[in-house]
Design an enzyme around this catalytic site. Structure first.
Site, short mmCIF file in Angstrom:
data_model
loop_
_atom_site.label_atom_id
_atom_site.label_comp_id
_atom_site.label_asym_id
_atom_site.label_seq_id
_atom_site.Cartn_x
_atom_site.Cartn_y
_atom_site.Cartn_z
N TRP A 277 0.84 -1.21 0.00
CA TRP A 277 0.00 0.00 0.00
C TRP A 277 0.86 1.25 0.00
O TRP A 277 0.54 2.23 -0.68
CB TRP A 277 -0.99 -0.01 1.17
CG TRP A 277 -2.00 -1.11 1.04
CD1 TRP A 277 -2.17 -2.15 1.89
CD2 TRP A 277 -2.96 -1.29 -0.02
NE1 TRP A 277 -3.19 -2.97 1.43
CE2 TRP A 277 -3.68 -2.47 0.26
CE3 TRP A 277 -3.27 -0.57 -1.18
CZ2 TRP A 277 -4.70 -2.94 -0.57
CZ3 TRP A 277 -4.28 -1.04 -2.01
CH2 TRP A 277 -4.98 -2.22 -1.69
N ASP B 252 -1.79 6.80 6.14
CA ASP B 252 -2.80 5.85 5.69
C ASP B 252 -3.11 4.93 6.87
O ASP B 252 -2.27 4.13 7.27
CB ASP B 252 -2.24 5.06 4.50
CG ASP B 252 -3.24 4.02 3.98
OD1 ASP B 252 -4.33 3.87 4.57
OD2 ASP B 252 -2.91 3.37 2.96
N LYS C 141 -12.46 -1.72 6.54
CA LYS C 141 -11.70 -2.60 7.42
C LYS C 141 -12.11 -2.41 8.87
O LYS C 141 -12.50 -3.35 9.53
CB LYS C 141 -10.21 -2.37 7.24
CG LYS C 141 -9.75 -3.08 5.98
CD LYS C 141 -8.64 -2.43 5.24
CE LYS C 141 -8.47 -3.10 3.89
NZ LYS C 141 -7.64 -2.32 2.99
C1 LIG Z 1 -7.10 -1.79 1.99
C2 LIG Z 1 -6.08 -0.75 2.06
C3 LIG Z 1 -5.97 0.24 1.07
C4 LIG Z 1 -6.88 0.28 -0.14
O1 LIG Z 1 -8.11 0.75 0.25
P1 LIG Z 1 -9.28 1.02 -0.81
O2 LIG Z 1 -10.31 1.66 0.08
O3 LIG Z 1 -9.68 -0.30 -1.37
O4 LIG Z 1 -8.77 1.94 -1.85
C5 LIG Z 1 -5.00 1.19 1.22
N1 LIG Z 1 -4.17 1.20 2.27
C6 LIG Z 1 -4.24 0.26 3.23
C7 LIG Z 1 -3.29 0.31 4.39
C8 LIG Z 1 -5.20 -0.74 3.15
O5 LIG Z 1 -5.26 -1.67 4.11
#
Ligand SMILES: *Cc1c(COP(=O)(O)O)cnc(C)c1O
Length: 365
Positions: free
Chosen positions: A102, A172, A196
């Site tokens: 990511w 993030d 998540k």
């Molecule tokens: C799942 C995830 C993403 C991607 O998220 P989307 O909402 O599908 O774009 C980005 N960064 C992390 C750390 C993730 O776990």
């Protein structure tokens, strides 16, 4: 069929009381004569929901008034572009730490808008640790420094935030927002896809310091300019420039209420530490299973592990799934298994998984 323990990395489990409440309110929300999906986002009844969600999130994360809460769409992946489009104009460059897939995607996207300096990477050991950062290497002129607080695929997390000085810290937090206590005032931006640890897919939460908005790259689409989504003078931040993901926000509000009832984020962190501890203790004592991540960087949310042969990995995934532990197959870049144990995974689910692993190890000696 009974509900299973779902260890999916995302979309992931939602607390059962939230699902039950949403089901009860599906056809008619309170005495409104309609369900939430059918409400105008500009109606008083919907405003109560979206502004209620905003207020609850502010209180749960202790977000200071200097920071605004935006409910956007496009996932964390769109933030990989939206952040440089809005922030990189400050100096044309930004610092990044590469701790896995990511972060790499965030780096790739940011490169389209300016100069990216990768301070450190954990790629040399398949991202099984968080690299030590040397603040002397930080660029004081960077528009921001970007980290991924929890690495969903590799199961690592930062134990300490980098000391960035005056450079805005951008994080993030898709896979660990609301799972442990963070000092929101330390961040320029915290962002997360909701699927998540918050609620349904379709909602992206962005918590942004007000002074970082308004310096958007020329040519940026209107929808990708933070200021367009933010109501400067209103008591609540969400301007609803266009239709927000109304139902996802409603479920998020129910999840926030559920979190409050659990005792808020500090209580959740204790539960998460206990839950993850059950699994890690077992892995540390097992002769069949082990976790690849260096101990001090172990994630509380995503626990990758492998058995000592590929055959056993496959057998384990098959048998655990039959026993009601689903979505344990690891990401292809790590292999083996991964148990994602977000806030909504009850302690009993982790305890039951550990018991199952113990038995599997005995039976397959
Ligand atoms: C799942 C995830 C993403 C991607 O998220 P989307 O909402 O599908 O774009 C980005 N960064 C992390 C750390 C993730 O776990």
């Amino acid at each position: 069929m009974a509900r299973v323990f779902n260890f999916s990395a995302g979309p992931a489990m939602i607390p059962e009381p939230v699902l039950a409440k949403a089901a009860a309110e599906m056809v008619e929300h309170h005495d409104h004569g309609m369900g939430v999906m059918e409400m105008s986002h500009r109606s008083k009844m919907y405003e109560e929901i979206i502004f209620g969600a905003e207020a609850k999130l502010r209180s749960l994360m202790n977000i200071p008034q200097t920071h605004k809460i935006l409910f956007l769409q496009g996932g964390a992946s769109l933030q990989f572009a939206m952040i440089p489009m809005n922030l990189m104009t400050r100096t044309g460059k930004a610092d990044f730490v590469n701790t896995g897939m990511w972060s790499k995607k965030a780096i790739q996207e940011a490169k389209k808008y300016g100069t990216v300096n990768v301070l450190a990477s954990s790629e040399d050991k398949n991202n099984t640790y968080i690299p030590t950062l040397d603040p002397a290497k930080f660029d004081k002129d960077a528009s921001y420094l970007h980290i991924t607080t929890n690495n969903t695929i590799f199961g690592t997390r930062y134990r300490e935030l980098p000391d960035v000085g005056d450079v805005p810290l951008v994080a993030d937090m898709s896979s660990n927002i609301l799972s442990e206590v963070y000092d929101a005032s330390k961040f320029g931006i915290m962002y997360a896809g909701a699927q998540k640890n918050i609620g349904p897919a379709g909602l992206t939460v962005v918590i942004i310091r007000e002074d970082l908005m308004g310096k958007t790259l020329p040519g940026t689409p209107t929808m990708l300019d933070y200021t367009v989504h933010y109501d400067k003078d209103a008591p609540f931040n969400n301007a609803m420039y266009n239709t927000p993901p109304t139902y996802s926000i409603y479920i998020a509000k129910l999840v926030f209420e559920w979190l409050e009832a659990q005792g808020g984020v500090p209580a959740m962190q204790k539960i998460n530490e206990y839950k993850a501890g059950l699994l890690y203790d077992f892995l540390d004592n097992s002769k069949m299973f082990n976790g690849p991540v260096q101990k001090e960087y172990r994630s509380l949310m995503n626990v990758p592990f492998v058995a000592n042969s590929e055959e056993l990995n496959e057998k384990f995934i098959k048998e655990s799934s039959k026993a009601g532990f689903v979505n344990l197959k690891g990401h292809r870049s790590v292999g083996g298994m991964r148990a994602s144990i977000y806030n909504a995974m009850p302690t009993e689910g982790v305890q039951a998984l550990v018991n199952f692993m113990k038995k599997f190890e005995l039976d397959n000696k």
